[in-house]
Write an enzyme that holds these catalytic residues in place. Structure first.
Site, PDB file in Angstrom:
ATOM      1  N   THR A 174       8.288   8.284   5.086  1.00  0.00           N
ATOM      2  CA  THR A 174       9.222   7.209   5.447  1.00  0.00           C
ATOM      3  C   THR A 174      10.618   7.765   5.259  1.00  0.00           C
ATOM      4  O   THR A 174      10.783   8.764   4.580  1.00  0.00           O
ATOM      5  CB  THR A 174       9.004   5.989   4.505  1.00  0.00           C
ATOM      6  OG1 THR A 174       7.817   5.313   4.876  1.00  0.00           O
ATOM      7  CG2 THR A 174      10.144   4.988   4.542  1.00  0.00           C
ATOM      8  N   ARG A 202      -1.305  -2.461  12.058  1.00  0.00           N
ATOM      9  CA  ARG A 202      -1.029  -2.422  10.610  1.00  0.00           C
ATOM     10  C   ARG A 202       0.495  -2.343  10.390  1.00  0.00           C
ATOM     11  O   ARG A 202       1.182  -1.552  11.002  1.00  0.00           O
ATOM     12  CB  ARG A 202      -1.709  -1.205   9.996  1.00  0.00           C
ATOM     13  CG  ARG A 202      -1.462  -1.035   8.485  1.00  0.00           C
ATOM     14  CD  ARG A 202      -0.330  -0.062   8.193  1.00  0.00           C
ATOM     15  NE  ARG A 202      -0.215   0.243   6.767  1.00  0.00           N
ATOM     16  CZ  ARG A 202       0.808   0.908   6.232  1.00  0.00           C
ATOM     17  NH1 ARG A 202       1.784   1.337   6.996  1.00  0.00           N
ATOM     18  NH2 ARG A 202       0.855   1.144   4.937  1.00  0.00           N
ATOM     19  N   GLY A 204       3.326  -1.913   7.259  1.00  0.00           N
ATOM     20  CA  GLY A 204       3.422  -1.516   5.858  1.00  0.00           C
ATOM     21  C   GLY A 204       4.505  -2.286   5.114  1.00  0.00           C
ATOM     22  O   GLY A 204       4.956  -3.360   5.542  1.00  0.00           O
ATOM     23  N   ASP A 205       4.916  -1.716   4.000  1.00  0.00           N
ATOM     24  CA  ASP A 205       5.912  -2.377   3.150  1.00  0.00           C
ATOM     25  C   ASP A 205       7.338  -2.237   3.670  1.00  0.00           C
ATOM     26  O   ASP A 205       8.194  -3.082   3.368  1.00  0.00           O
ATOM     27  CB  ASP A 205       5.856  -1.788   1.730  1.00  0.00           C
ATOM     28  CG  ASP A 205       6.162  -0.289   1.733  1.00  0.00           C
ATOM     29  OD1 ASP A 205       5.600   0.426   2.589  1.00  0.00           O
ATOM     30  OD2 ASP A 205       6.966   0.161   0.905  1.00  0.00           O
ATOM     31  N   THR A 225       9.120   4.137  -0.702  1.00  0.00           N
ATOM     32  CA  THR A 225       8.236   4.973   0.110  1.00  0.00           C
ATOM     33  C   THR A 225       6.939   5.206  -0.645  1.00  0.00           C
ATOM     34  O   THR A 225       6.956   5.323  -1.872  1.00  0.00           O
ATOM     35  CB  THR A 225       8.890   6.322   0.466  1.00  0.00           C
ATOM     36  OG1 THR A 225       7.879   7.190   1.008  1.00  0.00           O
ATOM     37  CG2 THR A 225       9.521   7.002  -0.740  1.00  0.00           C
ATOM     38  N   GLY A 226       5.839   5.252   0.064  1.00  0.00           N
ATOM     39  CA  GLY A 226       4.549   5.475  -0.597  1.00  0.00           C
ATOM     40  C   GLY A 226       3.472   4.624   0.045  1.00  0.00           C
ATOM     41  O   GLY A 226       3.631   4.177   1.183  1.00  0.00           O
ATOM     42  N   GLY A 228       2.009   1.838   1.276  1.00  0.00           N
ATOM     43  CA  GLY A 228       2.632   0.556   1.570  1.00  0.00           C
ATOM     44  C   GLY A 228       1.889  -0.654   1.049  1.00  0.00           C
ATOM     45  O   GLY A 228       2.492  -1.613   0.554  1.00  0.00           O
TER      46      GLY A 228
END
Ligand code: ASP
Length: 305
Positions: A174, A202, A204-205, A225-226, A228
């Site tokens: 990200t 999908r 993500g966060d 970042t990671g 999500g």
């Protein structure tokens, strides 16, 4: 007159490439990309521009760089397509804009900003978001623009891996930026291609305000970042702010506590954050996080591990 403080922190994703892919040339190109992003945001902050403009400019540079998982370098979905998420938030007004699952938009961060500034909404997804981009005349690219060899190989590795643990860089990535400007305003921006081989649809966060992106002049600005799914469940970005506001933690403590919470749920990743005094935090629980900053004392740093 005292010079006014400003600070900028950027990230290009938590988790680094496996050692055989990280050649000196790739490492140099990654560092160059981070430096260009930092320079773009710094030029705005130094000349008295807003943190909101600075984070948008810093993220844009990384979206155009094929080495980072956002915009041009977005990862492939399981359907061999690209679906991107992005968000931006202004800590002064608490206004925010976000897009989820958009394809063919050159700079999703510009579209997120347009959702905030030119629509009554906070988040648009999929076809509706793309139609909005077209109406506004934002740059739309052919699918091939986003199809990079590096991401194709990552898709093949993920498909072939099944049980083997993969490098974080193969799985996701990200880009993001947070800043404090000379007027004391905070802002955050995040943009991503999500994770490799994700199911179409999908989200993500990153585009979820309070999970991957949050800014509030009272407390801090955060870009995560990671994994999500874990950052969504931890309401990570807002939690950093809430711990500062309600538990009176300082930025460093709050950021660390949140990364520990994400880890306790089973998630890996990191975040970048800046508070209204210009203090910064960049915790991560992966082998590395592509990152850089210019702090309130004018110290500049680029790091990977
Ligand atoms: N958080 C992003 C997502 O889940 C991916 C990443 O930051 O690595 O979409």
């Amino acid at each position: 007159m005292l010079e006014k403080k400003y600070a900028l922190v950027i990230h290009g994703g938590a988790g680094t490439m496996s050692p055989e892919l990280m050649t000196p040339e790739v490492e140099r190109d990654l560092r160059d990309g981070l430096q260009r992003s930092l320079d773009a945001g710094h030029a705005i902050l130094r000349s008295g521009g807003s943190s909101f403009d600075a984070v948008a400019a810093a993220v844009r540079v990384l979206e155009d760089d094929p080495l980072f998982n956002a915009g041009r370098g977005a990862v492939f979905t399981s359907a061999e397509t690209h679906e991107m998420d992005a968000a931006i938030m202004d800590g002064r007004t608490l206004k925010a804009g976000a897009v989820g699952s958009v394809s063919r938009i050159r700079n999703p961060i510009d579209l997120a900003r347009a959702v905030m500034e030119k629509s009554p909404h906070v988040m648009l997804a999929g076809q509706g978001a793309q139609d909005f981009a077209r109406e506004l005349g934002l740059e739309i690219m052919a699918d091939e623009y986003f199809s990079t060899e590096q991401r194709w190989q990552a898709l093949e590795r993920v498909r072939a891996s099944k049980a083997e643990p993969l490098s974080d860089a193969d799985r996701h990535g990200t880009v993001g930026a947070v800043a404090l400007d000379q007027a004391g305003n905070l802002a955050a921006a995040t943009s991503t291609g999500g994770n490799t081989n994700k199911r179409p649809g999908r989200i993500g966060d990153s585009p979820i305000i309070g999970s991957g992106t949050y800014a509030n002049n009272k407390t801090c600005a955060v870009s995560a970042t990671g994994d999500g799914e874990f950052f969504i469940r931890a309401v990570a970005a807002y939690d950093v702010s809430a711990l500062m506001e309600y538990s009176r933690m300082n930025l460093g403590e709050a950021a660390r506590v949140v990364i520990e919470k994400v880890a306790a749920l089973g998630g890996t990743g990191g975040l970048i954050a800046v508070d209204r005094e210009g203090n910064i935090a960049l915790p991560f629980n992966t082998t590395g996080m592509y990152r850089g900053f210019i702090d309130a004392e004018g110290k500049s740093f680029i790091g990977i591990y």
